[in-house]
Every structure is written in structure tokens, then in C-alpha cells.
Write a protein that holds these residues in place. Structure first.
Motif, mmCIF file in Angstrom:
data_model
loop_
_atom_site.group_PDB
_atom_site.id
_atom_site.type_symbol
_atom_site.label_atom_id
_atom_site.label_comp_id
_atom_site.label_asym_id
_atom_site.label_seq_id
_atom_site.Cartn_x
_atom_site.Cartn_y
_atom_site.Cartn_z
ATOM 1 N N PRO B 88 -0.158 13.648 -7.728
ATOM 2 C CA PRO B 88 -0.807 12.365 -8.042
ATOM 3 C C PRO B 88 -1.952 12.025 -7.098
ATOM 4 O O PRO B 88 -2.814 11.233 -7.439
ATOM 5 C CB PRO B 88 0.334 11.350 -7.908
ATOM 6 N N HIS B 89 -1.956 12.634 -5.899
ATOM 7 C CA HIS B 89 -3.000 12.288 -4.928
ATOM 8 C C HIS B 89 -4.233 13.153 -5.081
ATOM 9 O O HIS B 89 -5.201 12.984 -4.352
ATOM 10 C CB HIS B 89 -2.454 12.384 -3.505
ATOM 11 N N ALA B 129 -12.532 15.976 -15.054
ATOM 12 C CA ALA B 129 -12.404 16.653 -13.763
ATOM 13 C C ALA B 129 -12.123 15.682 -12.622
ATOM 14 O O ALA B 129 -11.333 15.965 -11.732
ATOM 15 C CB ALA B 129 -13.669 17.462 -13.478
ATOM 16 N N GLY B 130 -12.748 14.496 -12.657
ATOM 17 C CA GLY B 130 -12.620 13.571 -11.536
ATOM 18 C C GLY B 130 -11.485 12.572 -11.680
ATOM 19 O O GLY B 130 -11.264 11.747 -10.802
ATOM 20 N N TYR B 132 -7.665 10.973 -11.909
ATOM 21 C CA TYR B 132 -6.386 11.173 -11.230
ATOM 22 C C TYR B 132 -5.273 11.193 -12.269
ATOM 23 O O TYR B 132 -5.410 10.586 -13.329
ATOM 24 C CB TYR B 132 -6.149 10.060 -10.205
ATOM 25 N N ARG B 134 -2.607 9.625 -12.779
ATOM 26 C CA ARG B 134 -2.087 8.380 -13.370
ATOM 27 C C ARG B 134 -3.028 7.804 -14.419
ATOM 28 O O ARG B 134 -2.668 6.888 -15.137
ATOM 29 C CB ARG B 134 -1.804 7.346 -12.266
ATOM 30 N N GLN B 135 -4.250 8.329 -14.492
ATOM 31 C CA GLN B 135 -5.185 7.863 -15.515
ATOM 32 C C GLN B 135 -5.073 8.675 -16.812
ATOM 33 O O GLN B 135 -5.864 8.488 -17.723
ATOM 34 C CB GLN B 135 -6.623 7.961 -14.977
#
Lengths: 253, 381
Positions: B88-89, B129-130, B132, B134-135
Motif C-alpha cells: 500500500p505504501h 502508474a502513479g 496507490y 487504495r485508489q
């Protein structure tokens, strides 16, 4: 790769605010005359409204005391927390938890009394007492943070061929960072207040005017030490809260 | 190629996996299936040594898995798990880059690879690509999970109930996409599931396990038609004919010789649009399917309004990458004898009950052929 808008807490201004607070605090403790006149007005009966040792010196002594003991707490506490969550240390998890728990329930003034005959007067018994007292939040938060990392993530990391240290460094610690940092923050804040007790064994710091003031019945001294210690705790809280935000990986926001 | 020879896993007195042997030829998909606790996941996890075997040998592309360090082995075997396990990070790009970085690839090699993989799993690299984890939606996360497993182009892929946590509709799409990617990449795949339909749809061979033992290892058709024992028979279920339809994709069975009338408004339709056809599909100015005309009704003298059915393609059409079984179930649900096939609303063909019947007959003959070369299957002892 743009960061979502709600991550504005990562802007420069919260950090600037903390730095500004630091400067304001530094300026304030250098105004020996200002303290003398304000405390003099508040306590017109006091023979001398400010403690004979300059506030800057007292604050630096206090910072040294907190810095050394909290530094030790972090250096020992985080690795200890990591170790008891590894396969090699898991058996010691409960013993360590009980130990650090005991360290915090045991009153620091009693630790000072016990340490004095062994370590003598001054900085050393104070550092030992504060170190033990602050260990609990750091160790327990490190353990909690690492144990909160989902098993599936560690499984995925292992399945992709990460070595144990890589899993710790690249997955577990980044994900646990915020919780570990919260433990450090609690520990340091409590330490700043508790460190005033260390003046009882001659370790100096902002406890000096408090204890000295009680002995000579000069409340101006007490207020002087307590006020600066409280401001220092607030400043440390702000700083470490900011650090907490900065160590939290973006994706967790 | 993956070869298991008499593989055993014991935990104290219990034997989780008991003498399992099978071989997955290069480029084939082997689905490990069985009731929970049958040892299928344990078997899978022994292949990349997340669980160390207690006995027997496992070879991946001819090399004994015990001959390399486990980390080294795992970096050359793709691994996908049910909960996806995206970090997730890290951004989507950094998640995908995990194994290439472990292997020491240079950034200039990793970056284009990330774009390539995102395109492969059907996600726009510039957009994703950018991001995270959770999105992402569940389906998107699972696609990234597959992209991450494929990042260093491993010859072998292990998938542990990869679509188990996704809702049924999305699961169908993911299965279709997996089948497409697999046709393109031809990896050697071991896929664990407890869903018989998923196994039938995706497997070249199915390894059915029970109580740590392999019950039968063969093609889905062979398991359906020549079960090795009563357990296999019962596990595969009674609706064999229907299950077999799960093997055939709509896109492979549909008719494409369909009559299309381009309309702007339903009022524009006239009798001449039909010609000799039985059905004429109506497509609007944007190329989207809007409905159809039943020409038979027109011939019988009904009014145009009675003969025209207007539909929303999202509800009354099927995608080419779903199975005939799912298409049939949609048809029954809608009460249709025929259903249009669309890709994002664009008409590409149609499926009729008679074409489904025809497929069932032809797959029967296919099975008769196959039964002659039934592969080694182990009887339970």
C-alpha cells in the motif's frame, strides 16, 4: 505522478510552523530580564523572581537529559520491538512486554532512589530512570506497528523473493513507521515532564528551579521551571507530530 | 515445465500432502482444485518453497527447486495471491517494479517494462502508474497483481485463488483477460481454485485433490466424462453438459453473418430493411447496439412497433470473452432464444440457442477423441 490534493499535510508550511515555534521558544528562554520583570510583578513578595541559573543553561541541561535518555530509549526500544516480532525473538515477546510494562509502572522517583547508591549522584541515575520509564510506549508501539502489517503482504513479499531484512526494511518498517513514531512521541513528551524529577539527584535541568523553589518556598522559581518545561513539551509534541506525518508513506495518507 | 514426483508434506502426525505426482507441460495451465483442506494450496506453496516439502522432488524447468536458495528460486517464479498483496505504501509502478529491482535491473529497463505490463493487463499506464493501491478497485488491483507477477517475465506462474475475492461479474472478466494473456504469453501456470466452473474454463489440465491425495489429473473433459472415482464424479457435479459449455467462449461460438441496419431513429425502420434475414440488428449513429427487428413478425403482418425490440446493450447483450454457459444463463434470464454479442456496445455477432446446441454436439465428439489418450490418473488408495 501527482499526489492527490488531500495530501496537503505534506506541504512546507507545517514544517515551517514547527521551525518558527522553535525560534520563538529559543528567543523566549534567552529573555532573562523579561522573565525577571514578569515574574517579579506576579510574585511581588519574592526576594528574587528568577532562578539564579540562566534559563538557557537550565533548558540545555534539560534537553541533554531528555536527549540522552530518549535517544537510548529509541536505540534500544525499536530494535527490541523488532526482535520480539522475529522468529528468533518471538519466545521473548511476553517477557519483554512484561518488563517494559513494569519499567513504566515503577515510579521514576523510586528508580532514582534505587539507582543512587549504585550509580551515584547526577546525570547517570537520572538517565537510567528516564530510559526505563520511556521504554514502554516505544517497544509496545513498535510491536503493535509490526504486527499490524497484514500477513498477506509479508507472504507476497516472500513469494516474490525478498529476503528477511528486505521484507523488514521495504515492507514492514515503512508500514509500521507511523505507529512506531507515535510511540516515540508519547515517550519523549512524557520524558520531558518526568525529567524535572531528576533534579532531585542533582542532574540539573528545568527541575532545578521547581525543586529549589519548593525548598526555599519561592513559587516564582516553580512557575519558571514548570512553564518552560511545559512549553518545551508542546514544542516537542509539534515537532514529533510533524515527523510522524513525514515518516508515513504517501500511499497510506 | 513443472514436475512433482511423490511430493509429501507432513506437519507432525498429520500428512497435508501425500505422495502427489504430476507434470505440467510448458505453456499449459494446471488448475489445482479440491475441497478446503485438501492440500491444494500447500502443494502450490511448496513449488516456490514458501512451504518446504517433507519428501519427494519438485522440478521447475528441469531444475530441482532445492538446488537454489529459496529467494533466488522465487524471483524466477511469478506469484499471485487472493488478497493481491499489493504494497500500500508503493505506487502501482513501484509495486510492479518489485521483482525487477530485486533482480538488479536498471531503471531504464524497468520503466518501459511497467508501461508494457500495464497495457498487457488493460490499464492505461499514464493513468495508473502513479496511483496507490487504495485508489484502485478490486478488479484493477488484481490486474496489477498479475502484472507484478509477470514483471520479470518468469516462465512459471503460481496463482493462489487469484480471483477468489472478486465479485462474480468481475471474476468472469478477469478470467477472460487471464485466458487472453495466457494465449499471448504461454506461461506454465499452476492455478489454485475451489470453483469448478473456473477450473473448467481456464484449465488445460485439472489436478483434483482430496485429503492430500491426487484423485485425478487430466483434461477438464476427461474429468467430466471419465471420472476416476465417485469423488471426482460428485465433485465435478451433475450438470456436465452445462459445465462443458463453460469451456467455450462466446467469441468462438458466435455467428458473425448478421444483418445490421444503421438507424438514427426507430421510426426510420421499414420493411425493406429485412431482406431475407430473420433478424436485423439496429445500430445507432455512434455504432452502439440499440435493438433489433424480428422480420418474421413483419412477414406475418404485424406492425413495425410490434416487431422492434429496443434494448440497452449493457443488459441485453453478452461480451465475447464470457463462456457459453454464462451466455446461456443470461439468455434464459431474459427469455431470449438469441442474444447479440457486443464489445463495449459495438455489435460483433450473435449467439442463438441452436448454435449452443451445435457446440454441445461438437464438443461431445471432441471428448470421444480425447478419451483415447486419457492421461495418467491416480486411484485413491
Amino acid at each position: 505522478m501527482s499526489a492527490p490534493a488531500h495530501m496537503s499535510s505534506r506541504g512546507w508550511w507545517p514544517t515551517a510552523l514547527v521551525i518558527l515555534g522553535g525560534f520563538a521558544f529559543a528567543w523566549l528562554i534567552m529573555q532573562q530580564d523579561l522573565w525577571a520583570s514578569v515574574l517579579g510583578q506576579l510574585f511581588p513578595g519574592a526576594r528574587s523572581p528568577v532562578y539564579p541559573v540562566p534559563l538557557v543553561d537550565l533548558t540545555l541541561q534539560h534537553l541533554a537529559l531528555v536527549g540522552i535518555s530518549s535517544g537510548l530509549t529509541i536505540l534500544v526500544g525499536i530494535p527490541l520491538g523488532i526482535w520480539v516480532t522475529r522468529a528468533s525473538g518471538r519466545d521473548f515477546r511476553d517477557i519483554v512486554a512484561a518488563g517494559v510494562d513494569f519499567g513504566q509502572t515503577f515510579p521514576p522517583i523510586a528508580v532514582l532512589a534505587i539507582m543512587m547508591p549504585i550509580l551515584g549522584f547526577g546525570l547517570r541515575p537520572a538517565v537510567v530512570a528516564l530510559f526505563l520509564y520511556g521504554l514502554f510506549p516505544v517497544v509496545s508501539n513498535t510491536v503493535a506497528g509490526l504486527e499490524a502489517v497484514p500477513e498477506a503482504l509479508k507472504d507476497a513479499a516472500r513469494g516474490m523473493g525478498m529476503k528477511r531484512l528486505q521484507i523488514l526494511g521495504r515492507v514492514e518498517l515503512p508500514l509500521a513507521a507511523r505507529i512506531i513514531m507515535a510511540g516515540v512521541r508519547t515517550s519523549v513528551i512524557v520524558n520531558i515532564g518526568t525529567a524535572t524529577v531528576a533534579a532531585a539527584v542533582g542532574a540539573g535541568g528545568l527541575g532545578d528551579p521547581i525543586i529549589g523553589g519548593i525548598q526555599v518556598q519561592n513559587l516564582a522559581y516553580v512557575l519558571e521551571g514548570a512553564l518552560v518545561a511545559a512549553l518545551l513539551a508542546i514544542l516537542a509534541d509539534m515537532t514529533l507530530a510533524r515527523a510522524e506525518e513525514l515518516v508515513t508513506p504517501r500511499g497510506l495518507g | 515445465m513443472i514436475r512433482l514426483d511423490n511430493v509429501v508434506k507432513r506437519y507432525g502426525d498429520t500428512t497435508a500432502v501425500d505422495g502427489v505426482s504430476f507434470e505440467v507441460p510448458t505453456g499449459e495451465v494446471c488448475v489445482l482444485i479440491g475441497p478446503s483442506g485438501c492440500g491444494k494450496t500447500t502443494t502450490l506453496r511448496m513449488i516456490n518453497r514458501l512451504i518446504e516439502p517433507s519428501g519427494g522432488t519438485i522440478e521447475v524447468d528441469g531444475r530441482d527447486i532445492m538446488s537454489a536458495r529459496p529467494e533466488e528460486l522465487r524471483r524466477h517464479i511469478g506469484y499471485v495471491i487472493q488478497s493481491v498483496g499489493l504494497f500500500p505504501h508503493l505506487t502501482v509502478a513501484d509495486n510492479i517494479a518489485t521483482v525487477p529491482r530485486l533482480l538488479g535491473w536498471k531503471d531504464e529497463r524497468i520503466k518501459p517494462r511497467i508501461g508494457e505490463l500495464l497495457e498487457l493487463v488493460g490499464l492505461d499506464p499514464d493513468e495508473y502508474a502513479g496511483k496507490y493501491p487504495r485508489q484502485l478497485s478490486g478488479g484493477e488491483a488484481q490486474r496489477i497483481g498479475v502484472a507484478r507477477a509477470l514483471a520479470a517475465d518468469p516462465p512459471v506462474l503460481l496463482m493462489d485463488e487469484p480471483f477468489g475475492a472478486v465479485d462474480p461479474l468481475n471474476r468472469g472478466h478477469l478470467q477472460g483477460e487471464f485466458a487472453r494473456i495466457q494465449r499471448e504469453l504461454k506461461k506454465t501456470v499452476i492455478f489454485v481454485t475451489h470453483d469448478v466452473d473456473e477450473a473448467i474454463r481456464l484449465a488445460d489440465r485439472i489436478a483434483l485433490m482430496r485429503d492430500g491425495r491426487l484423485q485425478q489429473y487430466d483434461t477438464p473433459e476427461a474429468l467430466l466424462d471419465h471420472p476416476a472415482n465417485k469423488f471426482v464424479h460428485d465433485f465435478m457435479g451433475a450438470d456436465r453438459a452445462l459445465k462443458r459449455l463453460g469451456r467455450v467462449l462466446v467469441g468462438d461460438a458466435m455467428r458473425t453473418d448478421i444483418e445490421v441496419a444503421r438507424i438514427l431513429d426507430a421510426g426510420d425502420i421499414d420493411r425493406d430493411a429485412c431482406g431475407d434475414a430473420r433478424f436485423v440488428y439496429l445500430v445507432d449513429g455512434n455504432g452502439l447496439l440499440r435493438g433489433w427487428v424480428d422480420c418474421h413478425d413483419l412477414d406475418e403482418g404485424r406492425s413495425i412497433d410490434d416487431a422492434v425490440t429496443e434494448i440497452d446493450w449493457r443488459e441485453a447483450s453478452v461480451a465475447p470473452d464470457i463462456s457459453l454457459k454464462d451466455a446461456l444463463s443470461t439468455m434464459i434470464g431474459l427469455g431470449f432464444r438469441s442474444i447479440p454479442v457486443t464489445e463495449s456496445g459495438t455489435l460483433v455477432g450473435s449467439i442463438t440457442l441452436s448454435s449452443i446446441e451445435a457446440t454441445m454436439t461438437s464438443s461431445d465428439s471432441h471428448i470421444t477423441q480425447l478419451s483415447g489418450e486419457t492421461l495418467s490418473s491416480e486411484e485413491p488408495s
